[in-house]
Design a protein around this motif. Structure first.
Motif, PDB file in Angstrom:
ATOM      1  N   GLN A   1       3.662   2.814  -3.341  1.00  0.00           N
ATOM      2  CA  GLN A   1       4.031   4.229  -3.345  1.00  0.00           C
ATOM      3  C   GLN A   1       4.065   4.768  -1.934  1.00  0.00           C
ATOM      4  O   GLN A   1       3.427   4.238  -1.040  1.00  0.00           O
TER       5      GLN A   1
ATOM      6  N   CYS B   1      -4.589   4.905  -1.640  1.00  0.00           N
ATOM      7  CA  CYS B   1      -3.870   4.111  -0.645  1.00  0.00           C
ATOM      8  C   CYS B   1      -4.789   3.000  -0.123  1.00  0.00           C
ATOM      9  O   CYS B   1      -5.914   3.264   0.294  1.00  0.00           O
ATOM     10  N   GLU B   2      -4.289   1.776  -0.151  1.00  0.00           N
ATOM     11  CA  GLU B   2      -5.081   0.632   0.303  1.00  0.00           C
ATOM     12  C   GLU B   2      -5.245   0.646   1.818  1.00  0.00           C
ATOM     13  O   GLU B   2      -6.150   0.036   2.363  1.00  0.00           O
ATOM     14  N   LYS B   3      -4.355   1.346   2.471  1.00  0.00           N
ATOM     15  CA  LYS B   3      -4.338   1.309   3.929  1.00  0.00           C
ATOM     16  C   LYS B   3      -5.275   2.343   4.534  1.00  0.00           C
ATOM     17  O   LYS B   3      -6.104   2.037   5.386  1.00  0.00           O
ATOM     18  N   CYS B   4      -5.159   3.599   4.053  1.00  0.00           N
ATOM     19  CA  CYS B   4      -5.969   4.660   4.661  1.00  0.00           C
ATOM     20  C   CYS B   4      -7.019   5.215   3.706  1.00  0.00           C
ATOM     21  O   CYS B   4      -7.878   5.991   4.119  1.00  0.00           O
TER      22      CYS B   4
ATOM     23  N   HIS C   1      -1.102   0.747  -3.456  1.00  0.00           N
ATOM     24  CA  HIS C   1      -2.112   1.669  -3.958  1.00  0.00           C
ATOM     25  C   HIS C   1      -2.868   1.018  -5.097  1.00  0.00           C
ATOM     26  O   HIS C   1      -2.304   0.248  -5.867  1.00  0.00           O
TER      27      HIS C   1
ATOM     28  N   GLU D   1       5.545   3.493   2.690  1.00  0.00           N
ATOM     29  CA  GLU D   1       5.202   2.960   1.386  1.00  0.00           C
ATOM     30  C   GLU D   1       4.111   1.912   1.535  1.00  0.00           C
ATOM     31  O   GLU D   1       4.245   0.965   2.306  1.00  0.00           O
ATOM     32  N   THR D   2       3.018   2.127   0.826  1.00  0.00           N
ATOM     33  CA  THR D   2       1.881   1.225   0.928  1.00  0.00           C
ATOM     34  C   THR D   2       1.422   0.842  -0.477  1.00  0.00           C
ATOM     35  O   THR D   2       1.787   1.478  -1.468  1.00  0.00           O
TER      36      THR D   2
ATOM     37  N   CYS E   1       2.800   6.937   0.750  1.00  0.00           N
ATOM     38  CA  CYS E   1       1.558   7.645   1.097  1.00  0.00           C
ATOM     39  C   CYS E   1       1.900   8.736   2.092  1.00  0.00           C
ATOM     40  O   CYS E   1       2.493   8.469   3.133  1.00  0.00           O
TER      41      CYS E   1
ATOM     42  N   HIS F   1      -6.505   7.229   1.225  1.00  0.00           N
ATOM     43  CA  HIS F   1      -6.169   8.560   0.721  1.00  0.00           C
ATOM     44  C   HIS F   1      -6.073   8.533  -0.800  1.00  0.00           C
ATOM     45  O   HIS F   1      -5.410   7.684  -1.382  1.00  0.00           O
TER      46      HIS F   1
ATOM     47  N   CYS G   1      -0.040   8.029   5.503  1.00  0.00           N
ATOM     48  CA  CYS G   1       0.529   6.946   6.314  1.00  0.00           C
ATOM     49  C   CYS G   1       1.991   7.213   6.658  1.00  0.00           C
ATOM     50  O   CYS G   1       2.494   6.714   7.655  1.00  0.00           O
TER      51      CYS G   1
ATOM     52  N   LYS H   1      -4.993  10.303  -4.276  1.00  0.00           N
ATOM     53  CA  LYS H   1      -4.045  11.298  -4.781  1.00  0.00           C
ATOM     54  C   LYS H   1      -4.152  11.379  -6.286  1.00  0.00           C
ATOM     55  O   LYS H   1      -4.119  10.364  -6.984  1.00  0.00           O
TER      56      LYS H   1
END
Ligand SMILES: [Zn+2]
Length: 75
Positions: A4, A62-65, A15, A12-13, A6, A67, A9, A69
């Protein structure tokens, strides 16, 4: 693992999903829980699935940051 956009970010990362039970509007006592049971019982036009949707929030994280939602989608 849904991919999705993000908003943090800006791309698209991956989630992960999290289902969180909403805090009950009823108290913890036996009597309060009985009231909750009765009000659930009389929701005749709500299916069990509607009921469980009504009692839970679905989040994607979000797997990256990290976040989080809120994403309540009725299926
Ligand atoms: Zn992110």
């Amino acid at each position: 693992m849904p991919i999705q956009l993000c908003e943090i970010c800006g791309e698209e990362t991956a989630h992960k999903e999290a289902i969180v039970q909403k805090p009950s509007k009823y108290g913890k006592s036996k009597k309060e829980q009985f009231k909750a049971f009765l009000s659930g019982f009389f929701l005749s036009d709500a299916s069990v699935s509607d009921l469980s949707h009504a009692l839970t929030d679905r989040y994607v994280i979000c797997e990256k940051c990290g976040h989080k939602k809120l994403e309540n989608i009725r299926e």
